[in-house]
Design an enzyme around this catalytic site. Structure first.
Site, short mmCIF file in Angstrom:
data_model
loop_
_atom_site.label_atom_id
_atom_site.label_comp_id
_atom_site.label_asym_id
_atom_site.label_seq_id
_atom_site.Cartn_x
_atom_site.Cartn_y
_atom_site.Cartn_z
N LYS A 192 0.40 -1.14 0.02
CA LYS A 192 0.00 0.22 0.54
C LYS A 192 1.29 1.38 -0.24
O LYS A 192 1.60 1.65 0.86
CB LYS A 192 -0.71 0.41 1.26
CG LYS A 192 -1.77 -1.25 1.18
CD LYS A 192 -2.90 -1.87 3.08
CE LYS A 192 -1.44 -1.99 3.58
NZ LYS A 192 -1.86 -1.75 5.90
N THR A 216 -6.83 9.18 8.89
CA THR A 216 -6.68 7.93 8.38
C THR A 216 -6.07 6.75 9.74
O THR A 216 -6.24 5.02 9.37
CB THR A 216 -5.44 7.63 8.16
OG1 THR A 216 -3.95 8.10 8.45
CG2 THR A 216 -5.88 8.66 6.72
N GLY A 232 -6.85 3.71 10.94
CA GLY A 232 -8.02 2.03 10.76
C GLY A 232 -7.93 2.11 9.27
O GLY A 232 -8.91 0.76 8.93
N THR A 233 -7.20 2.55 8.60
CA THR A 233 -7.79 2.75 6.74
C THR A 233 -7.35 1.13 6.51
O THR A 233 -7.65 0.17 5.97
CB THR A 233 -6.81 3.44 6.76
OG1 THR A 233 -5.59 3.63 7.28
CG2 THR A 233 -7.67 4.93 6.21
N GLY A 234 -5.70 0.40 7.07
CA GLY A 234 -5.12 -0.78 6.83
C GLY A 234 -5.86 -1.90 7.33
O GLY A 234 -6.45 -2.49 6.69
N CYS A 235 -7.21 -1.51 8.89
CA CYS A 235 -7.31 -2.72 9.60
C CYS A 235 -8.95 -2.67 8.12
O CYS A 235 -9.54 -4.04 7.68
CB CYS A 235 -7.95 -1.90 10.45
SG CYS A 235 -6.24 -2.28 11.21
N1 LIG Z 1 -5.04 10.81 2.27
C1 LIG Z 1 -5.07 9.20 1.76
N2 LIG Z 1 -6.04 9.32 0.22
C2 LIG Z 1 -6.53 8.91 -0.03
N3 LIG Z 1 -5.93 7.02 -0.21
C3 LIG Z 1 -5.30 6.70 1.28
C4 LIG Z 1 -4.32 8.21 2.14
N4 LIG Z 1 -3.89 7.65 3.13
C5 LIG Z 1 -4.15 5.97 2.79
N5 LIG Z 1 -5.22 5.54 1.70
C6 LIG Z 1 -5.39 4.53 1.10
O1 LIG Z 1 -5.69 3.49 2.88
C7 LIG Z 1 -5.28 2.39 2.01
C8 LIG Z 1 -4.95 2.32 3.52
O2 LIG Z 1 -3.12 2.31 3.14
P1 LIG Z 1 -2.70 2.91 4.25
O3 LIG Z 1 -2.68 4.21 5.48
O4 LIG Z 1 -0.74 2.92 3.81
O5 LIG Z 1 -2.13 1.74 5.29
P2 LIG Z 1 -1.79 1.59 6.96
O6 LIG Z 1 -2.85 1.90 7.51
O7 LIG Z 1 -2.14 -0.29 7.21
O8 LIG Z 1 -0.82 2.34 7.22
C9 LIG Z 1 -4.38 1.99 1.11
O9 LIG Z 1 -5.28 2.57 0.14
C10 LIG Z 1 -4.00 3.55 0.46
O10 LIG Z 1 -3.43 3.71 -0.67
C1 LIG Z 2 -5.15 -2.97 17.99
C2 LIG Z 2 -4.91 -2.26 16.37
N1 LIG Z 2 -4.35 -2.69 15.61
C3 LIG Z 2 -3.91 -2.18 14.49
C4 LIG Z 2 -3.77 -1.09 14.61
C5 LIG Z 2 -3.55 -0.02 13.03
O1 LIG Z 2 -4.58 0.26 12.96
P1 LIG Z 2 -4.54 1.24 11.18
O2 LIG Z 2 -5.25 0.31 10.57
O3 LIG Z 2 -4.20 2.38 11.24
O4 LIG Z 2 -3.03 0.95 10.91
C6 LIG Z 2 -4.26 -0.40 15.63
N2 LIG Z 2 -4.14 1.01 15.37
N3 LIG Z 2 -4.80 -1.00 16.61
#
Ligand SMILES: Nc1ncnc2c1ncn2[C@@H]1O[C@H](COP(=O)(O)OP(=O)(O)O)[C@@H](O)[C@H]1O
Ligand SMILES: Cc1ncc(COP(=O)(O)O)c(N)n1
Length: 268
Positions: free
Chosen positions: A176, A207, A209-212
């Site tokens: 990502k 953002t 919890g976006t990854g979750c």
């Molecule tokens: N500011 C943003 N605008 C649009 N998409 C985003 C933004 N930040 C993250 N994403 C998207 O959200 C999803 C989660 O990505 P990311 O933030 O890299 O993961 P994590 O939460 O694990 O750090 C991916 O599809 C990423 O491209």
């Molecule tokens: C229990 C738990 N698991 C995962 C994340 C990561 O969250 P994110 O999706 O923002 O990277 C978090 N903050 N807490």
């Protein structure tokens, strides 16, 4: 065989409701998938960061897994925060015999910057858990840790995705690009082909919890038998809408909005 698709998440909690188990179950629900959860750690956290962590004893993680696995079939499962090697060992032992897709979100650090897993567990995660995954979904820092290479460009995302499959043994890798600048580009390598998913970058700090949310969406869609690239496309659209309409609640990085774009089958 169940009538309704069922999915399981194995992860830590977020009492503020934006990440972890809470985000996963909300997402499963939005995709009309019956959600189940194994709690690995209870995390005192909110939009500003992590205040404290209590790890569930290993035998209780094992019992929770036995309770679900012995009773209700599920068609896909994911892992999120798994804080230490003892937890990883019991999870490997219980999930290895399961013959359904395993989606690994290799959670290492929260959006707030707080570390969520023990330093020595990172290596175990890469060596023992990752090869069991049908799909692994690292962000840039996680992919850098797994590959040992720095990631600055889309080309680097592609190389990391290929290396995670070819060298480290995951079935597929979705790297990502949320942490890079410019368009939000994610790269999927499924062992045959590179797929690129991109959206405009949304100007927001919400953002948490976006990854979750993203990995839970993919898990829900795979539990319905949707092929991987199509599942990632639909999940990317979902998480983009959830970020676009995210909530400015709390004092830090707000959570995503699960009602923003309801999947087609729910609307009908
Ligand atoms: N500011 C943003 N605008 C649009 N998409 C985003 C933004 N930040 C993250 N994403 C998207 O959200 C999803 C989660 O990505 P990311 O933030 O890299 O993961 P994590 O939460 O694990 O750090 C991916 O599809 C990423 O491209
Ligand atoms: C229990 C738990 N698991 C995962 C994340 C990561 O969250 P994110 O999706 O923002 O990277 C978090 N903050 N807490």
């Amino acid at each position: 065989m169940n009538q309704i698709p069922c999915a399981l998440t194995i992860a830590g909690t977020d009492p503020s409701g934006g990440a972890g188990i809470q985000a996963d179950l909300k997402t499963f629900q939005e995709f009309t998938c019956y959600g189940m959860s194994i709690i690995t750690s209870v995390v005192a956290q909110n939009t500003t960061g992590v205040q404290d962590v209590h790890h569930i004893p290993i035998n209780m993680i094992e019992k929770q897994l036995d309770s679900v696995i012995s009773d209700i079939p599920f068609q896909a499962y994911k892992t999120g925060m798994i804080a230490n090697i003892d937890m990883m060992e019991v999870i490997v032992q219980k999930i290895t015999p399961l013959n359904v897709p395993y989606i690994m979100d290799p959670v290492m650090v929260a959006t707030s910057g707080d570390s969520l897993i023990a330093e020595e567990a990172r290596n175990f995660l890469r060596e023992q858990l990752l090869p069991l995954a049908a799909l692994v979904t690292p962000n840039v820092p996680e992919a850098e840790y797994i590959t040992g290479e720095s990631i600055k460009t889309v080309n680097d995302l592609q190389q990391a995705a290929e290396q995670i499959v070819v060298k480290h043994g995951a079935g597929a890798a979705l790297v990502k690009g949320g942490h890079l600048d410019g368009e939000a580009i994610d790269i999927l390598y499924d062992g045959n082909k590179m797929h690129r998913f991109s959206s405009e970058r949304i100007d927001t700090n919400n953002t948490h919890g976006t990854g979750c949310t993203y990995s839970a969406s993919i898990t829900a869609l795979l539990s319905k038998g949707i092929p991987l690239p199509a599942a990632v496309k639909q999940a990317k659209d979902y998480v983009t809408a959830a970020i676009r309409h995210s909530f400015s609640i709390g004092k830090g990085n707000g959570p995503t909005n699960h009602w923003a774009t309801r999947p087609e089958e729910v609307k009908q």
